[in-house]
Design an enzyme around this catalytic site. Structure first.
Site, PDB file in Angstrom:
ATOM      1  N   CYS A  90      -4.857   2.432  -3.650  1.00  0.00           N
ATOM      2  CA  CYS A  90      -3.593   2.943  -3.066  1.00  0.00           C
ATOM      3  C   CYS A  90      -2.449   1.942  -3.264  1.00  0.00           C
ATOM      4  O   CYS A  90      -1.562   1.841  -2.392  1.00  0.00           O
ATOM      5  CB  CYS A  90      -3.750   3.290  -1.587  1.00  0.00           C
ATOM      6  SG  CYS A  90      -4.972   4.558  -1.280  1.00  0.00           S
ATOM      7  N   ASP A 132       2.987  -4.734   7.923  1.00  0.00           N
ATOM      8  CA  ASP A 132       1.778  -3.934   7.784  1.00  0.00           C
ATOM      9  C   ASP A 132       0.597  -4.896   7.930  1.00  0.00           C
ATOM     10  O   ASP A 132       0.302  -5.674   7.019  1.00  0.00           O
ATOM     11  CB  ASP A 132       1.789  -3.255   6.407  1.00  0.00           C
ATOM     12  CG  ASP A 132       0.476  -2.548   6.093  1.00  0.00           C
ATOM     13  OD1 ASP A 132      -0.495  -2.716   6.856  1.00  0.00           O
ATOM     14  OD2 ASP A 132       0.427  -1.843   5.073  1.00  0.00           O
ATOM     15  N   GLN A 173      -4.683  -5.324   6.873  1.00  0.00           N
ATOM     16  CA  GLN A 173      -5.715  -6.210   6.323  1.00  0.00           C
ATOM     17  C   GLN A 173      -5.747  -7.567   7.017  1.00  0.00           C
ATOM     18  O   GLN A 173      -6.437  -8.478   6.559  1.00  0.00           O
ATOM     19  CB  GLN A 173      -5.502  -6.407   4.816  1.00  0.00           C
ATOM     20  CG  GLN A 173      -5.636  -5.146   3.998  1.00  0.00           C
ATOM     21  CD  GLN A 173      -7.042  -4.535   4.047  1.00  0.00           C
ATOM     22  OE1 GLN A 173      -8.005  -5.184   4.450  1.00  0.00           O
ATOM     23  NE2 GLN A 173      -7.150  -3.283   3.658  1.00  0.00           N
ATOM     24  N   HIS A 205       0.875  -1.178   0.000  1.00  0.00           N
ATOM     25  CA  HIS A 205       0.000   0.000   0.000  1.00  0.00           C
ATOM     26  C   HIS A 205       0.915   1.233   0.000  1.00  0.00           C
ATOM     27  O   HIS A 205       2.033   1.181   0.520  1.00  0.00           O
ATOM     28  CB  HIS A 205      -0.831  -0.048   1.291  1.00  0.00           C
ATOM     29  CG  HIS A 205      -1.892   0.993   1.396  1.00  0.00           C
ATOM     30  ND1 HIS A 205      -1.622   2.280   1.801  1.00  0.00           N
ATOM     31  CD2 HIS A 205      -3.224   0.945   1.162  1.00  0.00           C
ATOM     32  CE1 HIS A 205      -2.752   2.969   1.825  1.00  0.00           C
ATOM     33  NE2 HIS A 205      -3.741   2.181   1.438  1.00  0.00           N
ATOM     34  N   LYS A 209     -10.487  -0.860  10.563  1.00  0.00           N
ATOM     35  CA  LYS A 209     -10.637  -2.047   9.709  1.00  0.00           C
ATOM     36  C   LYS A 209     -10.941  -3.281  10.558  1.00  0.00           C
ATOM     37  O   LYS A 209     -10.957  -4.404  10.057  1.00  0.00           O
ATOM     38  CB  LYS A 209      -9.360  -2.265   8.895  1.00  0.00           C
ATOM     39  CG  LYS A 209      -9.100  -1.166   7.848  1.00  0.00           C
ATOM     40  CD  LYS A 209      -7.898  -1.511   7.014  1.00  0.00           C
ATOM     41  CE  LYS A 209      -7.326  -0.335   6.260  1.00  0.00           C
ATOM     42  NZ  LYS A 209      -8.144   0.131   5.149  1.00  0.00           N
TER      43      LYS A 209
HETATM   44  N1  C6P Z   1      -6.369   0.406   2.829  1.00  0.00           N
HETATM   45  C1  C6P Z   1      -8.226   0.048   1.329  1.00  0.00           C
HETATM   46  O1  C6P Z   1      -9.349   0.318   0.863  1.00  0.00           O
HETATM   47  P1  C6P Z   1      -5.066   3.596   7.199  1.00  0.00           P
HETATM   48  O2  C6P Z   1      -5.617   4.475   6.111  1.00  0.00           O
HETATM   49  O3  C6P Z   1      -3.899   4.236   7.881  1.00  0.00           O
HETATM   50  O4  C6P Z   1      -6.086   3.084   8.141  1.00  0.00           O
HETATM   51  O5  C6P Z   1      -4.534   2.275   6.469  1.00  0.00           O
HETATM   52  C2  C6P Z   1      -3.608   2.348   5.427  1.00  0.00           C
HETATM   53  C3  C6P Z   1      -3.344   0.998   4.851  1.00  0.00           C
HETATM   54  C4  C6P Z   1      -2.099   0.424   4.995  1.00  0.00           C
HETATM   55  N2  C6P Z   1      -1.843  -0.804   4.562  1.00  0.00           N
HETATM   56  C5  C6P Z   1      -2.772  -1.555   3.958  1.00  0.00           C
HETATM   57  C6  C6P Z   1      -2.436  -2.937   3.512  1.00  0.00           C
HETATM   58  C7  C6P Z   1      -4.056  -1.029   3.754  1.00  0.00           C
HETATM   59  O6  C6P Z   1      -4.978  -1.775   3.149  1.00  0.00           O
HETATM   60  C8  C6P Z   1      -4.347   0.291   4.180  1.00  0.00           C
HETATM   61  C9  C6P Z   1      -5.685   0.911   3.928  1.00  0.00           C
HETATM   62  C10 C6P Z   1      -7.702   0.870   2.477  1.00  0.00           C
HETATM   63  O7  C6P Z   1      -7.556  -0.871   0.878  1.00  0.00           O
HETATM   64  C11 C6P Z   1      -7.762   2.338   2.177  1.00  0.00           C
HETATM   65  S1  C6P Z   1      -6.726   2.801   0.837  1.00  0.00           S
END
Ligand code: C6P
Length: 400
Positions: free
Chosen positions: A358, A194, A197, A117, A220
């Site tokens: 992203c 990370d 997910q 991401h 999430k």
């Molecule tokens: N992915 C998606 O629709 P934040 O925004 O900080 O809570 O998470 C960022 C982030 C980092 N790593 C991974 C693997 C992610 O999937 C995400 C967030 C969302 O896939 C929003 S782009």
């Protein structure tokens, strides 16, 4: 699963029952989490670690209790290894910035994967630019899998840290992170995972994984937006430079010199989002009551059913065919633009995400503008998948 616990799902959009399949972007919140937030603001609201009065001491006690819940949830050794942030993005930025300042020198190497991401790419680019270090990218194959053998070949005596996603948000791939961690450690290289997910979909045990950092977002995993977690090993966090300066992170301040607070407060400058942290604790309790294994099993069934049904539709191309995969499915149909498909699904009450998610390098790898993505949570049902599949067929007919 306890679908009735999520009142938001019980609504119609455009006169159709809402089918919410955008859970990788954010999950819905059970009513008990929303109640926790409203109770906090109705009865408990106060700044923490600062006041001697009743509300402040009880909010502080609850906040620190929530930290211990997170510690238990991911099996960290100590609650001082749990740092509350705004989310995965902030957790990764914290590590890249503080670890970078402390440990990265000119010529050092940082390894990430091609499926990261943007939150796990850009912060490392910042560090590399600042410190004259090099960013190396581990590629994935056409199925969306990385090779541990290729990874091993990339390690050199200049490699300082590997930052890799546990589960890809656009391909659904579950990466072999335990192997990556073990191999990296043999080369004295640290590993950041990370987990954005992963935490709501499988059991995470940071001691068993032996990762050095693990990052995730509350929103999430059925918790409110605005709160996330950085897990870091105590001995590494202790050596790292603070991230932000301000209240709470200090021991003593004079104009000449400042000394820093102990962990985890050294990394928690300013007033935290107390209500959201309590909501996160409630969400964890909610998931634990249902059982992570039950959630994983249920989502696996939904995934298998969806993949099988999608494959029956002529022209469907699944983007990401890893053998180890989670409940995130990206697809395209013929040359229909993902945005057009997304809009027509929306009109039928089905919420999906379209675009690059992203992860622009993933789209570049496949030479596509984006995908349509469905992603599951514990409250989704087979009946909803049937509605989704029918909606896809209808949209395809309209757009062909
Ligand atoms: N992915 C998606 O629709 P934040 O925004 O900080 O809570 O998470 C960022 C982030 C980092 N790593 C991974 C693997 C992610 O999937 C995400 C967030 C969302 O896939 C929003 S782009």
């Amino acid at each position: 699963m306890n679908r009735e616990d999520f009142s938001i799902l019980d609504q119609k959009v455009y006169g159709k029952a809402l089918v919410y399949l955008d859970n990788a972007a954010t999950t819905q919140k059970p009513n008990v989490v929303i109640d926790t937030l409203s109770k906090y603001y109705l009865e408990q609201n106060s700044n923490i670690h600062r006041g001697v009065h009743y509300l402040s001491s009880s909010a502080t006690a609850e906040f620190e209790n929530a930290r211990r819940s997170v510690q238990t949830f991911i099996n960290a050794t100590s609650d001082c290894e749990i740092i509350f942030t705004r989310g995965t993005t902030e957790s990764i930025n914290l590590v890249s910035s503080s670890f970078g300042k402390t440990f990265i020198k000119e010529g050092d190497e940082i390894i990430i994967s091609e499926m990261e991401h943007h939150s796990n790419i850009v912060p490392w680019q910042f560090v590399c630019n600042e410190r004259d270090a090099n960013l190396k990218v581990l590629k994935f194959n056409e199925k969306g899998e990385i090779s541990v053998k290729e990874f091993t070949k990339m390690l050199t005596n200049k490699t300082k840290i590997v930052a890799i996603t546990h589960i890809s948000n656009s391909l659904g791939t579950i990466n072999p992170i335990k192997d990556i961690i073990d191999i990296a450690h043999k080369h004295n290289v640290l590993v950041l995972i990370d987990g954005a997910q992963a935490v709501a979909h499988c059991k995470v045990d940071v001691q068993e994984l032996d990762c050095d950092f693990y990052c995730f977002s509350g929103h999430k995993m059925y918790a409110p937006m605005g709160v996330g977690v950085l897990y870091g090993k105590k001995n590494i966090l202790e050596e790292m430079h603070p991230y932000q300066g301000g209240g709470e992170m200090i021991k003593e301040v004079t104009f000449e010199k400042t000394t820093y607070n102990e962990l985890p407060f050294k990394f928690e400058a300013g007033t935290p989002s107390v209500g959201d942290v309590l909501g996160l604790q409630r969400a964890i309790e909610y998931m634990r009551n249902i059982g992570l294994d039950n959630i994983a099993q249920h989502e696996h069934k939904l995934m298998e059913f969806t993949l099988a049904e999608l494959r029956k539709i002529e022209g469907v191309r699944i983007i990401g065919e890893a053998s180890q995969r989670a409940g995130v499915i990206s697809f395209l149909i013929g040359d229909i633009h993902p945005y057009d498909l997304g809009v027509l699904l929306d009109r039928q009450g089905v919420a999906v995400r379209t675009g690059h998610h992203c992860t622009q390098p993933v789209m570049e790898h496949f030479g596509i503008p984006g995908t349509v993505r469905v992603s599951f949570a514990m409250y989704n049902t087979i009946d909803e998948i049937k509605i989704f599949i029918n909606a896809v067929k209808k949209a395809k007919e309209m757009l062909s």
